[in-house]
Design an enzyme around this catalytic site. Structure first.
Site, PDB file in Angstrom:
ATOM      1  N   LYS A 150       0.842  -1.212   0.000  1.00  0.00           N
ATOM      2  CA  LYS A 150       0.000   0.000   0.000  1.00  0.00           C
ATOM      3  C   LYS A 150       0.879   1.265   0.000  1.00  0.00           C
ATOM      4  CE  LYS A 150      -0.549  -0.004   5.010  1.00  0.00           C
ATOM      5  NZ  LYS A 150      -1.461   0.199   6.114  1.00  0.00           N
TER       6      LYS A 150
ATOM      7  N   ARG B 282     -10.010  -1.520  13.655  1.00  0.00           N
ATOM      8  CA  ARG B 282     -10.257  -0.503  12.621  1.00  0.00           C
ATOM      9  C   ARG B 282     -11.511  -0.891  11.849  1.00  0.00           C
ATOM     10  NH1 ARG B 282      -4.934   1.018   9.501  1.00  0.00           N
ATOM     11  NH2 ARG B 282      -5.175  -1.044   8.598  1.00  0.00           N
TER      12      ARG B 282
ATOM     13  N   TYR C 209      17.099  31.290   8.833  1.00  0.00           N
ATOM     14  CA  TYR C 209      15.921  32.108   9.124  1.00  0.00           C
ATOM     15  C   TYR C 209      15.839  32.423  10.607  1.00  0.00           C
ATOM     16  CZ  TYR C 209      14.441  30.961   4.429  1.00  0.00           C
ATOM     17  OH  TYR C 209      14.388  30.829   3.075  1.00  0.00           O
TER      18      TYR C 209
ATOM     19  N   MET D 271      13.627  24.447   3.953  1.00  0.00           N
ATOM     20  CA  MET D 271      12.867  23.693   2.953  1.00  0.00           C
ATOM     21  C   MET D 271      13.791  22.925   2.003  1.00  0.00           C
ATOM     22  SD  MET D 271       9.591  24.708   0.693  1.00  0.00           S
ATOM     23  CE  MET D 271      10.247  25.867  -0.474  1.00  0.00           C
TER      24      MET D 271
HETATM   25  C1  LIG Z   1      -3.558  -4.401   7.481  1.00  0.00           C
HETATM   26  C2  LIG Z   1      -2.078  -4.440   7.468  1.00  0.00           C
HETATM   27  N1  LIG Z   1      -1.450  -5.614   7.373  1.00  0.00           N
HETATM   28  C3  LIG Z   1      -0.099  -5.702   7.367  1.00  0.00           C
HETATM   29  C4  LIG Z   1       0.686  -4.576   7.466  1.00  0.00           C
HETATM   30  C5  LIG Z   1       2.181  -4.719   7.456  1.00  0.00           C
HETATM   31  O1  LIG Z   1       2.730  -4.337   8.673  1.00  0.00           O
HETATM   32  P1  LIG Z   1       4.331  -4.177   8.808  1.00  0.00           P
HETATM   33  O2  LIG Z   1       4.713  -3.094   7.886  1.00  0.00           O
HETATM   34  O3  LIG Z   1       4.510  -3.808  10.236  1.00  0.00           O
HETATM   35  O4  LIG Z   1       4.912  -5.488   8.450  1.00  0.00           O
HETATM   36  C6  LIG Z   1       0.075  -3.319   7.575  1.00  0.00           C
HETATM   37  C7  LIG Z   1       0.895  -2.113   7.711  1.00  0.00           C
HETATM   38  O5  LIG Z   1       0.523  -1.086   8.137  1.00  0.00           O
HETATM   39  C8  LIG Z   1      -1.343  -3.253   7.580  1.00  0.00           C
HETATM   40  O6  LIG Z   1      -1.998  -2.082   7.689  1.00  0.00           O
END
Ligand SMILES: Cc1ncc(COP(=O)(O)O)c(C=O)c1O
Length: 357
Positions: free
Chosen positions: A30, A122, A254, A300
């Site tokens: 993701k 969640r 700055y 920046m």
């Molecule tokens: C639903 C879900 N599964 C697995 C993972 C993988 O976790 P990790 O990156 O700690 O291995 C994540 C990561 O956020 C997740 O949201």
């Protein structure tokens, strides 16, 4: 030269092979594969023998499907885009009884993974009784109207902590799974373990797959683990664009963000928060010619580093390096591994892939 991110593709492949230890794995890709680049990561993980992928976004799921016809592509977030799910042959989460009651007809023929809420909470079913209602309802439908129960899953929110909560969430989940055992239901995918859980426990009983993210990308899920098991496949660096001599009490930046406490030298380095260097990260050191020097101000597109006479214009300045690991800063409280990665700005950084074949 401004900031450069190099990713060693060969290392990425071998890290994935190393961390999954031959266990079937769903790779979490993701958010543009933890910002490594979706295409790069999916192809590397396919090469590492992985044939199942998980993401939260339909757009990414579609891109993954284009790269692999025969992998299982799992949408972690609840979706109502049923036509796209069918067209792309995706697997989806079944996130609650309420969702089932609302969309039961649309689910016909779709591969679902029943989600348990657990302590993470969640989304997911709260208890096995709710699942039994779904299964009972399905049993009364014509076969063509039923969903296909492909998987069971949950997510652990405490696996990287050692306060006892992980043991509770693990026990609750295994209790939930026992319900399926009693009914002799054994789906093809049973998965709950992120990197921390897998490193702590190996594959849990009744599981078919791990579901790994950060470990595939070479960072440790908690401190105290061995560097050889988590090889960081990337570096982030820039270079010294100027050296300036500073007298005691001389300000720079700055609002005088740095005031020299003594006669000293500083290096101006052309990378900053606009490139994704977190302000918290800049409270620590960078690496120049194998030595650590304090970052004393962040802007920046620049940062100021207090150096000595050995540092010169053009020298490379590393923010992340095998000797200056990203996870070191996670454990110092800069931000989660994924948070430090996600902030890297590809609009300003140059990304170079090395060791491509
Ligand atoms: C639903 C879900 N599964 C697995 C993972 C993988 O976790 P990790 O990156 O700690 O291995 C994540 C990561 O956020 C997740 O949201």
């Amino acid at each position: 030269m401004s900031g450069i991110l190099t990713i060693d593709r060969k290392q990425l492949v071998s890290q994935a092979v190393r961390v999954r230890e031959g266990i079937p794995t769903i790779a979490v890709v993701k958010n543009n594969a933890y910002n490594f680049g979706l295409e790069l990561a999916v192809e590397a993980f396919l090469e590492a023998g992985i044939s199942a992928f998980a993401t939260t976004s339909l757009k990414e799921a579609e891109a993954i499907r284009k790269m692999t016809d025969d992998s299982m592509v799992f949408l972690l977030n609840p979706t109502t885009e049923f036509a796209s799910v069918r067209r792309l042959d995706l697997s989806i989460t079944l996130p609650s009884l309420a969702y089932y009651e609302k969309y039961q007809e649309e689910l016909a023929g779709i591969s679902v993974h029943i989600e348990y809420a657990g302590l993470f909470n969640r989304s997911g079913f709260d208890n096995f009784g709710e699942v039994e209602q779904v299964l009972h309802h399905q049993a009364q439908m014509d076969e063509a109207e039923r969903f296909f129960l492909e998987g069971l899953w949950c997510h652990f929110g405490y696996a990287d902590e050692f306060d006892g909560n992980y043991e509770i969430e693990r026990k609750n989940w295994l209790g939930f799974l026992a319900g399926f055992d009693r009914l002799d239901i054994t789906p093809e995918f049973v998965h709950s373990q992120n990197t921390a859980s897998f490193v702590r426990d190996g594959l849990l009983p009744g599981h078919t797959h791990t579901r790994l993210g950060i470990g595939l990308y070479g960072s440790k899920p908690y401190s105290g683990l061995n560097d050889e098991m988590f090889v960081q496949p990337f570096e982030l660096y820039s270079s010294v664009v100027q050296i300036r001599d500073m007298d005691e009490n001389m300000p720079m930046g700055y609002g005088g963000s740095f005031v020299a406490g003594r006669r000293t030298k500083v290096a101006i380095v052309d990378i900053g928060y606009g490139d994704g260097v977190l302000r918290k990260r800049a409270e620590y050191d960078c690496l120049i010619n194998g030595r650590r020097y304090p970052i004393v101000s962040l802007m920046m597109s620049h940062m100021i580093v207090e150096v000595d006479e050995t540092v010169a214009t053009g020298d490379r300045v590393y923010i992340y390096h095998p000797e200056m690991r990203l996870d070191e800063y996670t454990f110092k409280g800069v931000g989660a591994n994924s948070e430090q990665l996600a902030t890297l700005n590809y609009n300003t950084l140059t990304k170079e892939i090395t060791n491509e074949s």
